[in-house]
Design a protein around this motif. Structure first.
Motif, mmCIF file in Angstrom:
data_model
loop_
_atom_site.group_PDB
_atom_site.id
_atom_site.type_symbol
_atom_site.label_atom_id
_atom_site.label_comp_id
_atom_site.label_asym_id
_atom_site.label_seq_id
_atom_site.Cartn_x
_atom_site.Cartn_y
_atom_site.Cartn_z
ATOM 1 N N ASP A 129 0.826 -1.215 0.000
ATOM 2 C CA ASP A 129 0.000 0.000 0.000
ATOM 3 C C ASP A 129 0.855 1.258 0.000
ATOM 4 O OD1 ASP A 129 -2.173 -1.649 0.069
ATOM 5 O OD2 ASP A 129 -2.636 -1.338 2.194
ATOM 6 N N LYS A 130 1.961 1.218 0.751
ATOM 7 C CA LYS A 130 2.821 2.406 0.824
ATOM 8 C C LYS A 130 3.522 2.653 -0.502
ATOM 9 C CE LYS A 130 4.251 5.783 3.371
ATOM 10 N NZ LYS A 130 3.295 6.758 3.929
ATOM 11 N N LEU A 131 3.986 1.618 -1.152
ATOM 12 C CA LEU A 131 4.637 1.781 -2.468
ATOM 13 C C LEU A 131 3.649 2.321 -3.499
ATOM 14 C CD1 LEU A 131 6.774 -1.491 -2.615
ATOM 15 C CD2 LEU A 131 7.644 0.854 -2.438
ATOM 16 N N GLU A 132 2.420 1.820 -3.461
ATOM 17 C CA GLU A 132 1.420 2.276 -4.424
ATOM 18 C C GLU A 132 1.013 3.725 -4.169
ATOM 19 O OE1 GLU A 132 -1.772 -0.493 -4.128
ATOM 20 O OE2 GLU A 132 -0.762 -2.053 -5.315
ATOM 21 N N SER A 133 0.898 4.124 -2.922
ATOM 22 C CA SER A 133 0.451 5.488 -2.604
ATOM 23 C C SER A 133 1.537 6.524 -2.873
ATOM 24 C CB SER A 133 0.003 5.573 -1.142
ATOM 25 O OG SER A 133 1.080 5.334 -0.259
ATOM 26 N N THR A 134 2.824 6.121 -2.819
ATOM 27 C CA THR A 134 3.925 7.087 -3.027
ATOM 28 C C THR A 134 4.527 7.004 -4.431
ATOM 29 O OG1 THR A 134 5.476 5.469 -2.103
ATOM 30 C CG2 THR A 134 4.542 7.109 -0.587
ATOM 31 N N TRP A 135 4.146 6.014 -5.212
ATOM 32 C CA TRP A 135 4.673 5.798 -6.567
ATOM 33 C C TRP A 135 6.181 5.535 -6.559
ATOM 34 C CZ3 TRP A 135 1.858 6.897 -11.430
ATOM 35 C CH2 TRP A 135 0.486 7.100 -11.195
ATOM 36 N N VAL A 136 6.698 4.987 -5.467
ATOM 37 C CA VAL A 136 8.122 4.659 -5.400
ATOM 38 C C VAL A 136 8.360 3.318 -6.096
ATOM 39 C CG1 VAL A 136 9.986 3.994 -3.831
ATOM 40 C CG2 VAL A 136 8.548 5.955 -3.280
ATOM 41 N N ASP A 137 9.410 3.264 -6.898
ATOM 42 C CA ASP A 137 9.769 2.042 -7.614
ATOM 43 C C ASP A 137 10.207 0.993 -6.588
ATOM 44 O OD1 ASP A 137 10.794 0.012 -9.170
ATOM 45 O OD2 ASP A 137 11.920 1.335 -10.503
ATOM 46 N N PRO A 138 9.542 -0.168 -6.528
ATOM 47 C CA PRO A 138 9.903 -1.208 -5.548
ATOM 48 C C PRO A 138 11.354 -1.647 -5.642
ATOM 49 C CG PRO A 138 7.804 -1.726 -6.590
ATOM 50 C CD PRO A 138 8.395 -0.580 -7.359
ATOM 51 N N ARG A 139 11.971 -1.482 -6.827
ATOM 52 C CA ARG A 139 13.362 -1.908 -6.991
ATOM 53 C C ARG A 139 14.331 -1.031 -6.198
ATOM 54 N NH1 ARG A 139 13.496 -1.909 -13.420
ATOM 55 N NH2 ARG A 139 12.375 0.025 -12.926
ATOM 56 N N ARG A 140 13.853 0.097 -5.726
ATOM 57 C CA ARG A 140 14.701 0.983 -4.918
ATOM 58 C C ARG A 140 14.652 0.617 -3.432
ATOM 59 N NH1 ARG A 140 12.849 6.936 -6.095
ATOM 60 N NH2 ARG A 140 14.734 7.390 -4.847
ATOM 61 N N LEU A 141 13.977 -0.467 -3.120
ATOM 62 C CA LEU A 141 13.798 -0.855 -1.715
ATOM 63 C C LEU A 141 14.324 -2.268 -1.480
ATOM 64 C CD1 LEU A 141 12.552 0.391 0.872
ATOM 65 C CD2 LEU A 141 10.445 -0.829 0.326
ATOM 66 N N MET A 142 15.208 -2.377 -0.498
ATOM 67 C CA MET A 142 15.771 -3.673 -0.110
ATOM 68 C C MET A 142 15.473 -3.895 1.373
ATOM 69 S SD MET A 142 19.749 -4.895 0.118
ATOM 70 C CE MET A 142 20.133 -4.369 -1.548
ATOM 71 N N PHE A 143 15.267 -5.146 1.760
ATOM 72 C CA PHE A 143 15.038 -5.485 3.159
ATOM 73 C C PHE A 143 16.126 -6.435 3.637
ATOM 74 C CE2 PHE A 143 10.810 -4.365 1.579
ATOM 75 C CZ PHE A 143 10.443 -3.406 2.514
ATOM 76 N N GLU A 144 16.608 -6.197 4.840
ATOM 77 C CA GLU A 144 17.624 -7.053 5.444
ATOM 78 C C GLU A 144 17.002 -7.835 6.597
ATOM 79 O OE1 GLU A 144 21.096 -4.996 6.664
ATOM 80 O OE2 GLU A 144 21.533 -4.146 4.689
ATOM 81 N N ILE A 145 17.294 -9.131 6.628
ATOM 82 C CA ILE A 145 16.848 -9.984 7.729
ATOM 83 C C ILE A 145 18.026 -10.824 8.176
ATOM 84 C CG2 ILE A 145 15.999 -11.713 6.084
ATOM 85 C CD1 ILE A 145 13.938 -12.500 8.236
#
Length: 621
Positions: free
Chosen positions: A460-476
């Motif tokens: 929902d946050k990516l869709e509402s801000t129009w941020v390209d998902p490829r610019r987001l990485m998650f570390e676990i």
């Protein structure tokens, strides 16, 4: 009593003239008095009354001729009309010749009976209307007296019941209804008295907090009624240890407090162990099943170094000790200790929890960004997002090691994860167009993938801000990924399907890494810092890191080295073939990003060599 019931009561006519008596009977019957009997002498009156000896309310009135043979009017009036109870029988004497004599014989009682309408005289010859009026009047008086008696009896009964209820309420105010022990409020009042006494006249005292182990299991398997029976039988065992100087109370479902007055610590330990053994030996039978109802015991002392001012403080200490007894295996005794590390952790939780909640509500968290550098292309690949908390003092920044463990223990970590994710995406959305290449790596807690709303939050946050998902990485971290492998793997697959990337953090710390690595859908492997910090001089670390690099390359994953802080380590990483590096050598965490994504590693090395960072600018536009 209704009018019809009054009219049905027995009316006795004392008349020797049978014809006249029957005339009176017919007259009364016509007026609605069906139960009329004739007595031709005084003895017959008593014979008619005898069957109603135990039911005097069924006798309505007597109408007696003053010349009735064998009739002792003095005795008749004294035994029937002059009695003080509600079942007195009114008498109408037909004739007035005996009035004076009767008044003298009865004295004060005659006056009272006349005033009450219980003795009445009618002159001869008797007028029927006058007779009927006198009869109605006397029956009404008798009914009123009977009704008063009934009301008084009811009132007396109600008062007695109310006294019983009041006594029971007073008991329940101070006692537990199921076990009959003191309840918490009453127990605290007793302890408060002892605390005040102890301030003036110090005495040794101790509080035992007793908790039945796995009581909820019996409730679930056998039902609450069986659980109640267990409590009652367990209390019977506990009562055998209680003296007049002790106080035993039930303060929770399966929790009890026992105060021991004027005892040494050695005696308290022996006493607690005796109670524990007694419950350990206790067998609870449910049909053919036998349960052992063991207890955990926490002990706290009134005469401790830290003064106690309120009963709740003493109870809290004993309860904390009981909790530690449970956590360390149950069925044991544990003494409260201010320096216990677990208790210190709980105090820390109590301190940090409201601060974390306030930080979530008032956005008192802060995101810092540390560059992760591509060693081959000499450019910033992305930035790792690091969380901090803003303290109350100006310029006070609190590291995650202080509050993240508390958030995990207190159930706030999912809210913290969501805050970080949403604010990191918002940060990307606010960057100008010429920085559209910047990507961020967000650390997720070990509990993040147990939160079913995480995927929806990210999407929902990516869709509402129009941020390209490829610019987001998650570390676990590797350890948390392995602990919940299938659940974590499924969540990673769903998030990667959005376009986001993943890095496996602290790789190598879990000691079972390679067996899971080929199954884990991540893009980067972040080698644990313990293998990197001494890499230059430690050959074992070099062998391990080389093997990780080779395996990662075979699996199509890039490697990241953290804790990179000097030029020699950078050279070694380049020689081994590490893809990316992160550490203070390339830049400390900052609220702002570097002005350029291109970086000169040689310039950084030269700056370190001449021990002056400002000579050459390593960042080039």
């Amino acid at each position: 009593m209704k009018t019809t019931q009054i009219n049905k009561s027995l009316i006795i006519i004392g008349e020797s003239d049978l014809a006249y008596a029957e005339t009176l009977v017919n007259c009364l019957t016509e007026q609605g008095y069906p139960n009329v009997a004739i007595a031709q002498d005084g003895h017959s009156i008593y014979q008619l009354l005898r069957p109603h000896y135990r039911q005097p309310e069924k006798v309505g009135a007597l109408l007696v001729n003053e010349n009735l043979p064998a009739c002792q009017f003095h005795e008749l009036c004294l035994s029937l009309a002059c009695t003080p109870d509600a079942y007195a029988v009114p008498i109408t004497i037909l004739g007035t010749m005996r009035q004076s004599a009767l008044a003298m014989q009865l004295g004060k009682q005659y006056e009272i009976s006349q005033l009450n309408g219980m003795i009445h005289f009618l002159s001869q010859p008797v007028q029927l209307n006058e007779l009927l009026s006198a009869l109605r009047f006397q029956l009404a008086i008798k009914h009123e007296r009977q009704q008063r008696l009934v009301n008084e009896a009811l009132l007396s009964s109600e008062l007695a019941e109310r006294k019983v209820i009041d006594a029971k309420l007073k008991y329940l105010i101070a006692h537990d209804e199921l076990t009959g022990l003191l309840n918490r409020q009453s127990f605290e009042r007793h302890i408060a008295t002892l605390i005040k006494r102890n301030q003036k006249l110090p005495k040794n005292g101790a509080l035992l907090y007793l908790d039945i182990d796995r009581f909820s299991l019996i409730n679930e398997l056998e039902g609450y009624e069986t659980g109640d029976r267990l409590l009652i039988e367990a209390v019977t065992q506990l009562r055998s240890f209680v003296t007049k100087a002790n106080y035993l109370a039930r303060i929770g479902s399966d929790e009890f407090c026992l105060y021991l007055d004027n005892v040494s610590q050695h005696d308290v330990r022996q006493f607690a162990e005796s109670v524990r053994r007694a419950l350990d030996d206790f067998k609870f039978f449910v049909e053919n099943v036998v349960y052992n109802a063991t207890i955990s015991v926490g002990m706290a002392y009134l005469n401790s170094d830290k003064p106690i001012r309120h009963p709740s403080e003493l109870i809290a200490r004993a309860r904390q000790a009981c909790r530690l007894a449970k956590e360390n295996g149950r069925n044991m005794c544990w003494e409260y200790n201010d320096n216990d590390s677990v208790l210190s952790k709980r105090h820390s939780d109590a301190y940090w929890t409201p601060l974390i909640r306030r930080a979530l509500l008032e956005s008192k968290f802060l995101l810092l960004y540390q560059p992760v550098v591509d060693l081959i292309q000499e450019r910033i690949s992305h930035y790792e997002v690091l969380l901090r908390m803003i303290g109350d003092d100006a310029g006070d920044i609190i590291g995650p090691a202080e509050f993240i463990p508390v958030a995990e223990r207190m159930g706030l970590i999912h809210h913290v994860d969501a805050w970080v994710v949403e604010n990191a995406i918002d940060f990307l959305a606010t960057l100008p167009d010429f920085m559209g290449h910047v990507s961020l790596a967000v650390n997720l807690s070990s509990y993040a993938f147990q939160d079913q709303t995480l995927l929806t939050t990210i999407k929902d946050k990516l869709e509402s801000t129009w941020v390209d998902p490829r610019r987001l990485m998650f570390e676990i971290t590797e350890t948390s990924a392995v602990d919940n492998f299938e659940q974590t793997r499924n969540m990673i697959v769903k998030i990667r399907a959005l376009g986001c990337k993943f890095a496996l953090d602290d790789f190598g710390a879990g000691f079972c890494s390679f067996s899971y690595l080929k199954k884990f859908p991540v893009d980067f492997i972040k080698i644990d810092g313990q293998f990197i910090q001494n890499l230059v001089d430690d050959e074992t670390d070099q062998v391990l890191v080389k093997s990780i690099v080779e395996i990662a390359a075979k699996l199509g994953k890039k490697t990241i080295a953290e804790y990179v802080e000097n030029a020699a380590l950078v050279r070694k990483l380049q020689d081994i073939g590490i893809d990316l590096a992160q550490g203070y050598f390339f830049g400390s965490p900052s609220r702002t990003l570097q002005p350029s994504s291109t970086i000169s590693i040689e310039a950084l090395i030269l700056n370190e060599h001449i021990n002056y960072r400002g000579i050459l600018n390593p960042f080039m536009r």
